[in-house]
Design a protein around this motif. Structure first.
Motif, PDB file in Angstrom:
ATOM      1  N   SER A 180       0.832  -1.204   0.000  1.00  0.00           N
ATOM      2  CA  SER A 180       0.000   0.000   0.000  1.00  0.00           C
ATOM      3  C   SER A 180       0.864   1.251   0.000  1.00  0.00           C
ATOM      4  N   PRO A 181       0.655   2.152  -0.957  1.00  0.00           N
ATOM      5  CA  PRO A 181       1.428   3.399  -0.974  1.00  0.00           C
ATOM      6  C   PRO A 181       0.912   4.379   0.083  1.00  0.00           C
ATOM      7  N   LEU A 182       1.706   5.401   0.370  1.00  0.00           N
ATOM      8  CA  LEU A 182       1.285   6.447   1.296  1.00  0.00           C
ATOM      9  C   LEU A 182       0.086   7.182   0.705  1.00  0.00           C
ATOM     10  N   ASN A 183      -0.892   7.515   1.551  1.00  0.00           N
ATOM     11  CA  ASN A 183      -2.030   8.269   1.046  1.00  0.00           C
ATOM     12  C   ASN A 183      -1.704   9.767   1.020  1.00  0.00           C
ATOM     13  N   GLU A 184      -2.638  10.550   0.544  1.00  0.00           N
ATOM     14  CA  GLU A 184      -2.394  11.981   0.349  1.00  0.00           C
ATOM     15  C   GLU A 184      -2.060  12.696   1.652  1.00  0.00           C
ATOM     16  N   SER A 230      -5.649  20.399   9.994  1.00  0.00           N
ATOM     17  CA  SER A 230      -6.728  19.484   9.602  1.00  0.00           C
ATOM     18  C   SER A 230      -6.194  18.079   9.308  1.00  0.00           C
ATOM     19  N   ILE A 231      -5.016  18.013   8.684  1.00  0.00           N
ATOM     20  CA  ILE A 231      -4.416  16.706   8.374  1.00  0.00           C
ATOM     21  C   ILE A 231      -4.074  15.956   9.651  1.00  0.00           C
ATOM     22  N   VAL A 232      -3.502  16.683  10.622  1.00  0.00           N
ATOM     23  CA  VAL A 232      -3.121  16.064  11.888  1.00  0.00           C
ATOM     24  C   VAL A 232      -4.353  15.526  12.611  1.00  0.00           C
ATOM     25  N   LYS A 267       5.966  15.766   3.915  1.00  0.00           N
ATOM     26  CA  LYS A 267       6.539  16.954   3.261  1.00  0.00           C
ATOM     27  C   LYS A 267       6.620  18.123   4.239  1.00  0.00           C
ATOM     28  N   TRP A 268       5.522  18.382   4.936  1.00  0.00           N
ATOM     29  CA  TRP A 268       5.496  19.513   5.877  1.00  0.00           C
ATOM     30  C   TRP A 268       6.539  19.341   6.960  1.00  0.00           C
ATOM     31  N   TRP A 269       6.650  18.121   7.498  1.00  0.00           N
ATOM     32  CA  TRP A 269       7.610  17.869   8.586  1.00  0.00           C
ATOM     33  C   TRP A 269       9.041  18.092   8.111  1.00  0.00           C
ATOM     34  N   ILE A 270       9.387  17.597   6.920  1.00  0.00           N
ATOM     35  CA  ILE A 270      10.752  17.781   6.402  1.00  0.00           C
ATOM     36  C   ILE A 270      11.015  19.266   6.125  1.00  0.00           C
ATOM     37  N   ASP A 271      10.068  19.935   5.468  1.00  0.00           N
ATOM     38  CA  ASP A 271      10.261  21.344   5.097  1.00  0.00           C
ATOM     39  C   ASP A 271      10.327  22.252   6.317  1.00  0.00           C
ATOM     40  N   ASN A 272       9.839  21.775   7.452  1.00  0.00           N
ATOM     41  CA  ASN A 272       9.866  22.584   8.675  1.00  0.00           C
ATOM     42  C   ASN A 272      10.916  22.094   9.672  1.00  0.00           C
ATOM     43  N   SER A 308       1.527  14.541   2.513  1.00  0.00           N
ATOM     44  CA  SER A 308       1.513  15.956   2.886  1.00  0.00           C
ATOM     45  C   SER A 308       2.167  16.183   4.237  1.00  0.00           C
ATOM     46  N   LEU A 309       1.877  15.288   5.177  1.00  0.00           N
ATOM     47  CA  LEU A 309       2.459  15.423   6.515  1.00  0.00           C
ATOM     48  C   LEU A 309       3.962  15.221   6.474  1.00  0.00           C
TER      49      LEU A 309
END
Length: 495
Positions: free
Chosen positions: A279-283, A314-316, A290-295, A287-288
């Motif tokens: 199963s691949p990672l869902n959207e 909202s994602i969290v 990406k946000w964690w790495i970029d921050n 997104s989470l």
């Protein structure tokens, strides 16, 4: 008219020889004391014995049905002729005796041993004896109308049904563990309390990112199996990266981080992760990440701090609800697997542990210092056959006969048989193992002809034949027929 005449004749014969059923009730009690034969049973005995699980359903239904009819009759809810009850009880006795006979044949093969098998046999014997007594008392009551025969009949019938429940439980335990029938019984000790981790204490990396990477990535990237040299089971290993030229994690830059790039490639790209079939990672998970790495990819960042950011709040929140359900399910699954392991008997000579990345899976290996372990010891593992994903029998006394049992471990992915007594004749028994990826046959007497049986293993990727007499011609033939199988001549890893 003919059928009525036949019924009357049959009834008269049963009445005349009713004491046969009393002697039968006593005779079956001696069955468990018959010692095993010195010679191995024939294949015909194996064949007949395997019918026991099919026949056993007949006495279960019939004996219970007779008791239900008697209860309904007592409260005048149903009127059934005595002849019909007699026929049902007679049919239940016949099916009991047939089932007992087939069960004894199965027991004599040695496929089922131990205390539970003994208890199941005694249960079957007592059940047959109780039904024989019930038939005797019913016939005697019909002959003399003495009340004590009627009382004896009811007592024998109730005892037979109680014994039936006990025997069925022991039979289920042989295959599915001691708590097969009682596992979900509503009145029992409460399961250990499970409390979710307070949100205030949860970390974005440890509690969220690790959770979905654990389910979708870590089965291929852990301490025991590190594809591309990449291990994802700790933050330090994630930062360290794998054998590739690109860093796995670059703080503040998801685009430069290989771990993010791989999960966002087109699905048909060869480098897309996870590979096909997983199963691949869902959207939300992408997104989470990406946000964690970029921050800053801070492993100490708390969920409460991340939730302050409108971009990710909202994602969290959505993921936290899923996470609690996943954590509880994992807790209950691990508890179930632990109970299954604890239910086993006569397994003191091997180590068993739960796969840290899959609570349903079990790893088994030889203890150190090693103790005797042979083909018959595999039988004791039957209740967990479906759960075993990795098995190591290095230095054991397993022979090719043991492949029959190994072939029933349907979830098996890795099998280590170094320094065992096999020559490969039984390798064909593994053909149904659709998940087997690694097979180590080093330091065994496996020969050219028998090794060719590995071509029947659909998922096989790695075979180790260090210090065997396998010829170069056979190795080349296997590679030509199935280039996906890697033949290793060096010593493999020990598990």
């Amino acid at each position: 008219m003919r059928s009525n005449s036949l019924m009357i004749r049959l009834k008269n014969i049963c009445l005349k020889y009713r004491f046969v059923f009393l002697f039968l009730a006593i005779a079956v009690l001696f069955l468990p004391f018959i010692g095993p034969q010195e010679d191995p049973p024939s294949e015909f005995v194996f064949f007949l014995g395997r019918f026991h699980p099919l026949i056993i359903h007949f006495p279960i239904v019939l004996i219970l049905l007779v008791l239900i009819i008697e209860v309904f009759k007592k409260y005048k809810l149903l009127e059934v002729p005595k002849n019909v009850i007699g026929l049902l009880l007679g049919a239940s006795l016949i099916s009991c005796l047939v089932s007992l006979g087939l069960g004894f044949l199965l027991y004599s093969t040695g496929e089922y041993t131990g205390e539970i098998a003994q208890q199941h046999l005694w249960g079957g014997v007592l059940l047959s004896a109780a039904v024989s007594l019930a038939v005797f008392f019913l016939l005697s009551y019909g002959q003399s109308k003495a009340q004590y025969f009627s009382t004896g009949y009811i007592i024998a019938l109730i005892f037979a049904n109680g014994t039936l429940i006990y025997t069925s439980h022991q039979g289920g335990s042989l295959t599915h563990g001691k708590e097969f029938l009682t596992e979900y019984f509503p009145i029992k000790s409460q399961e250990p309390d499970w409390q979710p981790k307070p949100v205030e204490e949860m970390l974005v990396y440890d509690d969220v990112i690790v959770a979905f990477m654990d389910r979708k990535c870590m089965s291929c990237h852990n301490e025991n199996k590190a594809k591309g040299g990449l291990i994802l089971t700790s933050f330090e290993d994630l930062v360290k990266g794998g054998k590739g030229d690109h860093p796995s994690l670059v703080k503040n830059s998801s685009l430069e981080s290989e771990v993010y790039r791989r999960v966002t490639l087109p699905v048909n790209d060869d480098d897309f992760m996870p590979p096909e079939g997983k199963s691949p990672l869902n959207e939300n998970e992408v997104s989470l990440l990406k946000w964690w790495i970029d921050n800053g990819a801070d492993p100490e960042l708390r969920i409460t701090e991340a939730s302050l950011n409108p971009e990710i709040e909202s994602i969290v929140q959505v993921y936290l609800t899923e996470l609690k359900t996943q954590q509880r399910n994992r807790h209950l699954q691990k508890l179930s697997t632990e109970n299954l392991i604890n239910s086993l008997e006569n397994v003191e000579n091997i180590e068993m542990k739960i796969d840290p990345y899959d609570e349903k899976s079990i790893f088994i290996s030889m203890k150190f210092p090693p103790s005797s372990f042979g083909d018959k010891d595999l039988i004791n593992l039957q209740p967990v056959f479906q759960n075993i994903t990795k098995a190591s029998f290095i230095g054991s006394d397993i022979t090719d006969d043991g492949f029959y049992h190994l072939g029933q471990m349907s979830s098996l992915k890795e099998l280590y048989l170094q320094q065992t007594q096999i020559n490969g004749e039984g390798l064909a028994q593994l053909s149904k193992l659709s998940n087997l990826q690694l097979l180590d046959l080093s330091k065994t007497k496996v020969n050219d002809g028998n090794l060719l049986n590995i071509l029947m293993l659909p998922a096989l990727q790695d075979v180790y034949i260090n210090e065997t007499l396998i010829s170069k011609e056979v190795i080349d033939a296997i590679k030509a027929y199935n280039p996906g199988i890697k033949i290793h001549l060096e010593r493999g890893t020990y598990f």
